[in-house]
Scaffold this motif. Structure first.
Motif, PDB file in Angstrom:
ATOM      1  N   PRO A  36      21.915  63.666  30.558  1.00 12.78           N
ATOM      2  CA  PRO A  36      21.926  62.559  31.288  1.00 12.78           C
ATOM      3  C   PRO A  36      22.854  62.635  32.791  1.00 12.78           C
ATOM      4  O   PRO A  36      23.817  63.535  32.803  1.00 12.78           O
ATOM      5  N   SER A  37      22.492  61.927  33.515  1.00 16.65           N
ATOM      6  CA  SER A  37      23.262  61.776  35.040  1.00 16.65           C
ATOM      7  C   SER A  37      24.637  61.620  34.827  1.00 16.65           C
ATOM      8  O   SER A  37      25.219  60.819  33.818  1.00 16.65           O
ATOM      9  N   LYS A  38      25.371  62.306  35.754  1.00 20.58           N
ATOM     10  CA  LYS A  38      26.892  62.151  35.805  1.00 20.58           C
ATOM     11  C   LYS A  38      27.289  62.146  37.312  1.00 20.58           C
ATOM     12  O   LYS A  38      26.473  62.389  38.118  1.00 20.58           O
ATOM     13  N   ASN A  39      28.654  61.991  37.376  1.00 16.95           N
ATOM     14  CA  ASN A  39      29.263  61.660  38.727  1.00 16.95           C
ATOM     15  C   ASN A  39      30.047  62.806  39.552  1.00 16.95           C
ATOM     16  O   ASN A  39      29.685  62.944  40.591  1.00 16.95           O
ATOM     17  N   VAL A  40      30.505  63.822  38.478  1.00 13.33           N
ATOM     18  CA  VAL A  40      31.447  64.639  39.127  1.00 13.33           C
ATOM     19  C   VAL A  40      31.446  65.760  38.232  1.00 13.33           C
ATOM     20  O   VAL A  40      31.153  65.911  36.871  1.00 13.33           O
ATOM     21  N   TYR A  41      31.798  66.947  38.774  1.00 10.16           N
ATOM     22  CA  TYR A  41      32.114  68.096  37.767  1.00 10.16           C
ATOM     23  C   TYR A  41      33.406  68.212  37.824  1.00 10.16           C
ATOM     24  O   TYR A  41      34.313  68.233  38.540  1.00 10.16           O
ATOM     25  N   VAL A  42      34.367  68.511  36.424  1.00  7.84           N
ATOM     26  CA  VAL A  42      35.474  68.704  36.271  1.00  7.84           C
ATOM     27  C   VAL A  42      35.858  70.181  35.957  1.00  7.84           C
ATOM     28  O   VAL A  42      35.099  70.606  34.843  1.00  7.84           O
ATOM     29  N   ILE A  43      36.962  70.637  36.304  1.00 11.43           N
ATOM     30  CA  ILE A  43      37.201  72.266  35.932  1.00 11.43           C
ATOM     31  C   ILE A  43      38.243  72.015  34.845  1.00 11.43           C
ATOM     32  O   ILE A  43      39.562  71.356  35.178  1.00 11.43           O
ATOM     33  N   TRP A  44      38.210  72.712  33.882  1.00 11.46           N
ATOM     34  CA  TRP A  44      38.970  72.765  33.051  1.00 11.46           C
ATOM     35  C   TRP A  44      39.551  74.162  32.421  1.00 11.46           C
ATOM     36  O   TRP A  44      38.833  75.042  32.760  1.00 11.46           O
ATOM     37  N   MET A  45      40.840  74.162  31.854  1.00  8.10           N
ATOM     38  CA  MET A  45      41.441  75.584  31.659  1.00  8.10           C
ATOM     39  C   MET A  45      41.948  75.526  30.190  1.00  8.10           C
ATOM     40  O   MET A  45      42.949  74.560  29.936  1.00  8.10           O
ATOM     41  N   GLU A  46      41.439  76.179  29.492  1.00  2.59           N
ATOM     42  CA  GLU A  46      42.059  76.512  28.035  1.00  2.59           C
ATOM     43  C   GLU A  46      43.042  77.428  28.150  1.00  2.59           C
ATOM     44  O   GLU A  46      43.155  78.363  28.639  1.00  2.59           O
ATOM     45  N   THR A  47      44.333  76.988  27.726  1.00  8.02           N
ATOM     46  CA  THR A  47      45.714  77.953  27.849  1.00  8.02           C
ATOM     47  C   THR A  47      45.988  78.583  26.460  1.00  8.02           C
ATOM     48  O   THR A  47      45.552  77.980  25.367  1.00  8.02           O
ATOM     49  N   GLU A  48      46.827  79.504  26.594  1.00  7.67           N
ATOM     50  CA  GLU A  48      47.341  80.208  25.382  1.00  7.67           C
ATOM     51  C   GLU A  48      47.923  79.320  24.578  1.00  7.67           C
ATOM     52  O   GLU A  48      47.647  79.366  23.322  1.00  7.67           O
ATOM     53  N   ASN A  49      48.969  78.478  24.960  1.00  2.59           N
ATOM     54  CA  ASN A  49      49.639  77.818  24.113  1.00  2.59           C
ATOM     55  C   ASN A  49      49.745  76.473  24.097  1.00  2.59           C
ATOM     56  O   ASN A  49      50.506  75.651  23.317  1.00  2.59           O
ATOM     57  N   ASN A  50      49.254  75.946  25.247  1.00  2.00           N
ATOM     58  CA  ASN A  50      49.436  74.498  25.712  1.00  2.00           C
ATOM     59  C   ASN A  50      48.235  73.610  25.791  1.00  2.00           C
ATOM     60  O   ASN A  50      47.943  72.926  26.674  1.00  2.00           O
TER      61      ASN A  50
END
Length: 128
Positions: free
Chosen positions: A56-70
């Protein structure tokens, strides 16, 4: 010589895996640890179509980071230097974080200010 080796050893270059949502998209994440113990992330993407063209259509791309402990952190919205995306569908992103990155991924979202990623992952790196 030793200084050059230590700088090289602190830098990691992770490639995004191919995406079913946007098969032509390619990119990488360069991660460097600075003298203050922070992590600088430089992301470069090619051939990433505008999110409004996804299904489906979206408005933005978001960048995510999976962290070691947080947990997972929203790093921000992905934009190109000439409007949302240039004619070459090229975008880049730079940030510095104190959290150690484990994996970086990009989702298509309706809002850039969300705190948890939605299910539409368009690019991801493997865990380091």
């Amino acid at each position: 010589m030793l200084l050059c080796l230590s700088v090289i050893s602190c830098s990691k270059n992770l490639k995004f895996t191919n995406s079913e949502a946007v098969p032509a998209a390619r990119g990488n994440v360069n991660i460097d640890k600075d003298d203050n113990g922070n992590y600088a992330l430089d992301i470069d993407i090619l051939h990433l179509t505008e999110p409004s063209r996804l299904h489906p259509s979206k408005n933005v791309y978001v960048i995510w980071m999976e962290t070691e402990n947080n947990g997972i952190k929203n790093l921000g919205q992905l934009k190109s230097s000439t409007g949302f995306f240039s004619n070459t569908l090229k975008a880049s992103f730079h940030t510095v974080t104190s959290f150690k990155p484990k994996r970086v991924f990009i989702t298509a979202e309706n809002d850039a200010n969300i705190q948890t990623p939605g299910p539409q992952v368009v690019l991801t790196t493997k865990s380091r």
